[in-house]
Design a protein around this motif. Structure first.
Motif, mmCIF file in Angstrom:
data_model
loop_
_atom_site.group_PDB
_atom_site.id
_atom_site.type_symbol
_atom_site.label_atom_id
_atom_site.label_comp_id
_atom_site.label_asym_id
_atom_site.label_seq_id
_atom_site.Cartn_x
_atom_site.Cartn_y
_atom_site.Cartn_z
ATOM 1 N N VAL A 14 45.544 28.871 36.188
ATOM 2 C CA VAL A 14 44.228 29.280 35.695
ATOM 3 C C VAL A 14 43.765 30.560 36.391
ATOM 4 O O VAL A 14 43.298 31.504 35.750
ATOM 5 N N VAL A 15 43.926 30.606 37.701
ATOM 6 C CA VAL A 15 43.438 31.751 38.472
ATOM 7 C C VAL A 15 44.257 33.011 38.208
ATOM 8 O O VAL A 15 43.706 34.096 37.979
ATOM 9 N N SER A 16 45.582 32.881 38.223
ATOM 10 C CA SER A 16 46.424 34.081 38.169
ATOM 11 C C SER A 16 46.830 34.489 36.760
ATOM 12 O O SER A 16 47.117 35.670 36.517
ATOM 13 N N GLN A 17 46.857 33.537 35.816
ATOM 14 C CA GLN A 17 47.268 33.880 34.454
ATOM 15 C C GLN A 17 46.080 34.006 33.499
ATOM 16 O O GLN A 17 45.968 34.993 32.773
ATOM 17 N N LEU A 18 45.194 33.017 33.492
ATOM 18 C CA LEU A 18 44.114 33.005 32.507
ATOM 19 C C LEU A 18 42.970 33.938 32.882
ATOM 20 O O LEU A 18 42.583 34.815 32.103
ATOM 21 N N ARG A 19 42.427 33.761 34.053
ATOM 22 C CA ARG A 19 41.231 34.521 34.428
ATOM 23 C C ARG A 19 41.494 36.010 34.594
ATOM 24 O O ARG A 19 40.568 36.815 34.482
ATOM 25 N N THR A 20 42.743 36.382 34.823
ATOM 26 C CA THR A 20 43.054 37.804 35.014
ATOM 27 C C THR A 20 43.396 38.507 33.709
ATOM 28 O O THR A 20 43.653 39.714 33.704
ATOM 29 N N THR A 21 43.410 37.778 32.601
ATOM 30 C CA THR A 21 43.814 38.370 31.322
ATOM 31 C C THR A 21 42.790 38.099 30.221
ATOM 32 O O THR A 21 43.149 37.816 29.077
#
Length: 217
Positions: A14-21
């Motif tokens: 969630v932190v590194s894939q979703l929220r950053t994109t």
């Protein structure tokens, strides 16, 4: 691998894939933060459940990368008022996410073995129905749908699916466009669908949408 490790992997996803994109819909983030994706893949693939790539599930198929699923659902803006058609139920992961977001979900899977797995995994949800049928045919008996989610990479979106969209409906998919895999958002207006390609991105091939091959002399 222990459950605590999977929780950490889910949080990292969630932190590194979703929220950053640009996955910003709090309901999508909440659902994907909650659902144990590792439960939807074979035991030998569980350690890869949250990797930024497709995960093999057998039958020549793979789950879409979490990022692809998240970005498509983010722009779909699914609400409890929506009747959703999911194309490519696979083992039921995306249908489980949609069950948290939509009023009702019709999930179609053309591989009978995967459809049976999806039905088993979704047994606790009374707002999801799984049917075995050709992906490209959709599911006409419950049309029209306010949202159609094509959960895989396709070469084209057939008219049969477009015909099952409600007026002002939305369709999302990963589509091969000019030789590049792109995430697409389509909206109906006046009986036609206009597409916006909002990101270059991968997806795992979904059978049933291949273009006819032209003859060369």
């Amino acid at each position: 691998m222990g459950q605590e490790n999977f929780k950490q992997m889910r949080k990292a996803m969630v932190v590194s894939q979703l929220r950053t994109t640009e996955v910003s819909d709090p309901r999508v983030i909440a659902a994907m933060s909650h659902i144990a994706r590792e439960d939807f893949v074979p035991a030998a693939q569980r350690s890869f459940a949250y990797a930024d790539r497709g995960v093999q599930i057998g039958e020549g198929r793979a789950l879409n990368p979490p990022l692809t699923t998240g970005r498509l659902l983010n722009v779909a803006h699914v609400t409890k008022d929506d009747n959703v058609l999911l194309i490519g139920a696979a083992t039921g992961y995306t249908a489980t996410v949609l069950a948290q977001l939509a009023g009702s979900v019709m999930a179609v899977e053309q591989n009978a073995k995967l459809a049976a797995t999806a039905e088993k995994n979704l047994a606790d949800f009374d707002n999801v129905t799984v049917e075995t049928g050709n992906h490209a045919d959709g599911w006409g008996p419950l049309a029209p749908y306010s949202v159609i989610v094509v959960d895989g990479l396709v070469e084209q979106i057939p008219q049969a699916l477009i015909d099952q969209l409600a007026p002002d409906g939305t369709i999302v998919a990963a589509v091969m466009h000019d030789g590049v895999a792109r995430l697409a958002l389509g909206r109906t207006a006046g009986g036609h669908v206009g597409y916006q390609y909002f990101a270059d991105g991968g997806g795992c091939p979904l059978p049933g949408f291949e273009k006819a091959k032209s003859f060369k002399f």
